[in-house]
Design a protein around this motif. Structure first.
Motif, mmCIF file in Angstrom:
data_model
loop_
_atom_site.group_PDB
_atom_site.id
_atom_site.type_symbol
_atom_site.label_atom_id
_atom_site.label_comp_id
_atom_site.label_asym_id
_atom_site.label_seq_id
_atom_site.Cartn_x
_atom_site.Cartn_y
_atom_site.Cartn_z
ATOM 1 N N ARG A 131 0.623 -0.781 -0.032
ATOM 2 C CA ARG A 131 0.076 0.089 0.267
ATOM 3 C C ARG A 131 0.493 1.373 0.284
ATOM 4 N NH1 ARG A 131 -4.682 -2.041 4.301
ATOM 5 N NH2 ARG A 131 -5.708 -3.143 3.085
ATOM 6 N N GLN A 132 1.567 1.535 0.409
ATOM 7 C CA GLN A 132 3.043 2.438 0.670
ATOM 8 C C GLN A 132 3.633 2.493 -0.715
ATOM 9 O OE1 GLN A 132 5.456 1.559 3.335
ATOM 10 N NE2 GLN A 132 4.008 1.449 5.780
ATOM 11 N N ASP A 133 3.815 1.299 -1.018
ATOM 12 C CA ASP A 133 4.610 1.671 -2.517
ATOM 13 C C ASP A 133 3.169 2.543 -3.528
ATOM 14 O OD1 ASP A 133 6.760 0.448 -2.094
ATOM 15 O OD2 ASP A 133 6.627 -1.227 -2.210
ATOM 16 N N LEU A 134 2.510 1.647 -3.880
ATOM 17 C CA LEU A 134 0.945 2.174 -3.967
ATOM 18 C C LEU A 134 1.584 3.537 -4.361
ATOM 19 C CD1 LEU A 134 -1.292 1.466 -6.256
ATOM 20 C CD2 LEU A 134 -2.796 1.042 -4.250
ATOM 21 N N PHE A 135 1.433 4.086 -2.830
ATOM 22 C CA PHE A 135 1.005 5.329 -2.878
ATOM 23 C C PHE A 135 1.666 6.546 -3.631
ATOM 24 C CE2 PHE A 135 1.303 9.107 0.381
ATOM 25 C CZ PHE A 135 0.130 9.909 0.199
ATOM 26 N N ALA A 136 3.398 5.863 -3.150
ATOM 27 C CA ALA A 136 4.476 7.100 -3.629
ATOM 28 C C ALA A 136 4.252 6.483 -5.388
ATOM 29 C CB ALA A 136 5.623 5.604 -3.522
ATOM 30 N N ALA A 137 3.905 5.454 -6.132
ATOM 31 C CA ALA A 137 3.840 5.831 -7.355
ATOM 32 C C ALA A 137 2.532 6.590 -7.731
ATOM 33 C CB ALA A 137 3.120 3.749 -7.937
ATOM 34 N N ARG A 138 1.112 6.987 -6.878
ATOM 35 C CA ARG A 138 0.699 7.275 -7.055
ATOM 36 C C ARG A 138 1.109 9.329 -7.261
ATOM 37 N NH1 ARG A 138 -4.686 4.582 -4.148
ATOM 38 N NH2 ARG A 138 -5.009 3.471 -6.062
ATOM 39 N N VAL A 175 4.639 9.846 -7.357
ATOM 40 C CA VAL A 175 4.759 10.442 -9.080
ATOM 41 C C VAL A 175 3.884 11.512 -9.850
ATOM 42 C CG1 VAL A 175 6.453 9.705 -10.358
ATOM 43 C CG2 VAL A 175 7.081 8.929 -7.515
ATOM 44 N N LEU A 176 3.054 9.843 -10.429
ATOM 45 C CA LEU A 176 2.462 10.615 -11.597
ATOM 46 C C LEU A 176 1.518 11.091 -11.141
ATOM 47 C CD1 LEU A 176 0.540 9.228 -13.979
ATOM 48 C CD2 LEU A 176 -0.993 8.102 -12.542
ATOM 49 N N PHE A 177 1.073 12.123 -9.783
ATOM 50 C CA PHE A 177 0.720 13.288 -9.976
ATOM 51 C C PHE A 177 0.877 13.823 -10.210
ATOM 52 C CE2 PHE A 177 -0.403 16.678 -7.463
ATOM 53 C CZ PHE A 177 -1.796 17.054 -7.397
ATOM 54 N N ARG A 178 2.364 14.193 -9.781
ATOM 55 C CA ARG A 178 4.035 15.021 -9.821
ATOM 56 C C ARG A 178 3.856 15.314 -11.333
ATOM 57 N NH1 ARG A 178 8.519 14.775 -10.992
ATOM 58 N NH2 ARG A 178 8.576 12.797 -10.149
ATOM 59 N N VAL A 179 4.346 13.760 -12.091
ATOM 60 C CA VAL A 179 4.496 14.416 -13.219
ATOM 61 C C VAL A 179 3.307 14.610 -14.591
ATOM 62 C CG1 VAL A 179 4.898 12.677 -15.777
ATOM 63 C CG2 VAL A 179 6.052 12.384 -13.812
ATOM 64 N N GLU A 180 2.251 14.484 -14.454
ATOM 65 C CA GLU A 180 1.037 14.791 -14.072
ATOM 66 C C GLU A 180 0.955 16.825 -14.055
ATOM 67 O OE1 GLU A 180 -2.298 12.718 -13.961
ATOM 68 O OE2 GLU A 180 -1.758 11.616 -15.208
ATOM 69 N N SER A 181 1.299 16.824 -13.099
ATOM 70 C CA SER A 181 0.910 18.214 -13.327
ATOM 71 C C SER A 181 2.459 18.959 -13.297
ATOM 72 C CB SER A 181 1.323 18.854 -11.186
ATOM 73 O OG SER A 181 0.399 18.160 -10.487
ATOM 74 N N ASP A 182 3.096 18.633 -14.076
ATOM 75 C CA ASP A 182 4.231 19.530 -14.313
ATOM 76 C C ASP A 182 3.975 19.270 -15.973
ATOM 77 O OD1 ASP A 182 5.604 19.577 -12.141
ATOM 78 O OD2 ASP A 182 7.252 17.616 -12.917
ATOM 79 N N MET A 183 3.253 18.905 -16.719
ATOM 80 C CA MET A 183 3.214 18.471 -18.277
ATOM 81 C C MET A 183 1.869 19.082 -18.442
ATOM 82 S SD MET A 183 4.454 14.359 -19.194
ATOM 83 C CE MET A 183 2.468 13.838 -18.787
ATOM 84 N N HIS A 224 5.934 8.834 -16.680
ATOM 85 C CA HIS A 224 5.138 9.172 -16.263
ATOM 86 C C HIS A 224 4.562 7.221 -16.801
ATOM 87 C CE1 HIS A 224 0.890 9.303 -17.393
ATOM 88 N NE2 HIS A 224 0.441 10.425 -16.744
ATOM 89 N N ALA A 225 4.895 6.841 -18.108
ATOM 90 C CA ALA A 225 4.670 5.015 -18.356
ATOM 91 C C ALA A 225 4.706 4.612 -17.056
ATOM 92 C CB ALA A 225 5.312 5.536 -19.524
ATOM 93 N N ALA A 226 6.252 4.637 -16.634
ATOM 94 C CA ALA A 226 6.870 4.153 -15.766
ATOM 95 C C ALA A 226 6.251 4.239 -14.054
ATOM 96 C CB ALA A 226 7.809 4.511 -15.090
ATOM 97 N N ALA A 227 5.285 5.597 -13.346
ATOM 98 C CA ALA A 227 4.508 5.491 -12.559
ATOM 99 C C ALA A 227 3.021 4.582 -13.001
ATOM 100 C CB ALA A 227 4.038 6.876 -12.404
ATOM 101 N N GLN A 228 2.362 4.841 -14.021
ATOM 102 C CA GLN A 228 1.426 4.297 -13.931
ATOM 103 C C GLN A 228 1.175 2.685 -14.330
ATOM 104 O OE1 GLN A 228 0.518 5.461 -18.248
ATOM 105 N NE2 GLN A 228 -1.213 6.756 -17.097
ATOM 106 N N ASP A 229 2.812 2.180 -14.484
ATOM 107 C CA ASP A 229 3.000 0.801 -14.752
ATOM 108 C C ASP A 229 2.868 0.225 -12.928
ATOM 109 O OD1 ASP A 229 2.825 0.184 -16.742
ATOM 110 O OD2 ASP A 229 5.074 0.204 -17.176
ATOM 111 N N GLU A 230 3.458 1.301 -11.727
ATOM 112 C CA GLU A 230 4.458 0.886 -10.804
ATOM 113 C C GLU A 230 2.864 0.513 -10.185
ATOM 114 O OE1 GLU A 230 6.228 -0.316 -7.436
ATOM 115 O OE2 GLU A 230 6.655 -0.392 -9.635
#
Length: 440
Positions: free
Chosen positions: A359-366, A368-376, A389-395
């Motif tokens: 669950r912690q790893d899932l929270f961390a991947a989310r 990362v995805l939120f940060r990348v999407e905010s930057d783009m 972004h793709a790696a975060a979605q896979d994670e």
């Protein structure tokens, strides 16, 4: 009929006196009334003691004087027979339609004695009927022989010998004993001599029966009936005194450790175990549903009741063994479940630890995805951002699947632990209940 002393009567203090001992034996052989026996005893005692005194005056010792005085009188049994013949008329026998009531009084042959040596009707063992209150069983004192010393023995002598110790009438059902004869009293037994000395009444009758036609298969028995004793073949009492009793055997048709028994099979088993030759002629047995119907002599009902009780005891013993086995199995199962619960609890704790990490790893991947999407959001993403972004979605997808798997495994494990704990509680309640009830 003389009054008979039971084993509870006081023993004479003169029992050690050799003259008194000889007189005791002599009086028993007289088989006369108490008054007549006492009169003869007193006369003989006066004669013996006077003769002993005379012999001692001329130099005999007391033991020699006693032996000489007794020897001068003659053989004890022969002397008693002479006194008896002189004192009493020949008894008469009253015939009643195939039966006879034999009045008490004379004895020609057998004498019945208690083990202590004193005649007694109390303590008589009555085969196949009601026994009198007993402390000591009467026995035959002598072998049965004819009055004149001849070897042939008549049935009349046997009856007289038995009747001598009975204070109440003896009813002899001659018609059942000798069904093919019209002359009952002088029928001779098959054997020239009957060694019955020292046997009980029942044993002595067995010997007499075996000397008669059909005696092995249908022996003589004495039965107490109200205020009289009755002598007849066992078959006579079996037919006359048969009663019908119903036995509910439903619970006996289902053995604890075997398949159910058919009612007819159970009925056949009872007939095979209890006097097999009895059924059909002298007793009836049948079964309706689960009710066993028996029309037979009370002694047969006693045996049936005992057999059914023994079967029930056996069933109860088997049920107790099954309960003990089941109790042991329950305890073994309980111990096993407790061990499994401990093991599963440890597995559940390990899974819950892995689930927390996932669950912690899932929270961390989310994140990362939120940060990348905010930057783009306001510009064209770079290649590096698209890769991240793709790696975060896979994670996220991987961690989501792992969390679901771990949650499913943890839920199943907790469910198993809960089921095991419920079973343990049920087993503990069962064990406590069985332990409290104990063996019946």
């Amino acid at each position: 009929m003389s009054k008979l002393r039971t084993t509870t009567d006081p023993v004479s203090s003169s029992a050690s006196d050799p003259i008194d001992r000889w007189l005791d034996v002599f009086v028993r052989l007289l088989r006369l009334s108490p008054a007549e026996s006492q009169r003869i005893r007193d006369e003989l005692e006066d004669h013996l003691r006077a003769r002993v005194d005379d012999l001692m005056l001329v130099g005999h010792t007391e033991p020699d004087a006693v032996r000489t005085a007794v020897t001068e009188l003659g053989e004890t049994a022969e002397l008693a027979r002479q006194f008896q013949s002189a004192a009493k008329p020949r008894r008469r026998l009253t015939m009643l339609a195939g039966s006879a009531i034999v009045s008490a009084g004379l004895v020609v042959g057998a004498v019945l004695m208690t083990q202590s040596g004193t005649p007694s009707a109390a303590g008589m063992v009555v085969a196949g009927g009601q026994a009198a209150d007993q402390t000591t069983e009467p026995v035959f004192l002598h072998d049965i022989v004819s009055a004149d010393g001849e070897p042939d023995v008549s049935f009349r002598q046997v009856v007289d010998g038995i009747d001598d110790v009975i204070d109440e009438p003896l009813i002899v059902h001659y018609g059942s004993i000798f069904p093919d004869s019209l002359v009952y009293t002088n029928i001779e037994l098959l054997r020239p001599s009957l060694p019955v000395a020292g046997l009980s009444l029942e044993q002595g009758l067995t010997v007499v029966s075996n000397a008669m036609p059909g005696g092995y298969s249908d022996p003589l028995v004495i039965q107490r009936s109200d205020k009289a004793y009755e002598l007849a073949r066992r078959s006579f009492f079996d037919r006359r005194d048969a009663v019908l009793i119903e036995y509910d055997v439903n619970h006996l048709l289902r053995p604890p450790t075997a398949e159910a028994i058919g009612p007819q099979e159970f009925s056949d088993t009872v007939a095979a175990l209890i006097e097999p030759t009895l059924w059909g002629d002298r007793a009836r047995l049948g079964i309706v549903g689960t009710t066993l119907l028996i029309h037979a002599h009370p002694r047969i009902h006693d045996q049936v009741a005992d057999l059914l009780a023994r079967i029930e005891d056996r069933y109860e013993h088997q049920r107790a063994e099954l309960r003990a086995t089941e109790l042991q199995r329950s305890e073994t199962r309980r111990q096993h479940l407790l061990g499994e619960i401990v093991r599963f609890e440890r597995s559940a704790e390990r899974l819950e630890g892995e689930l927390r990490i996932a669950r912690q790893d899932l929270f961390a991947a989310r994140k990362v995805l939120f940060r990348v999407e905010s930057d783009m959001r306001d510009r064209e993403p770079t290649v590096e951002e698209l890769v991240e972004h793709a790696a975060a979605q896979d994670e996220i997808e991987t961690m989501t699947d792992r969390v679901q798997v771990l949650e499913t495994r943890s839920g199943r494990l907790r469910g198993t632990i809960s089921d095991y704990m419920f079973e343990v509680s049920s087993l503990e309640a069962l064990i406590a209940s069985e332990g409290a009830s104990g063996p019946e």
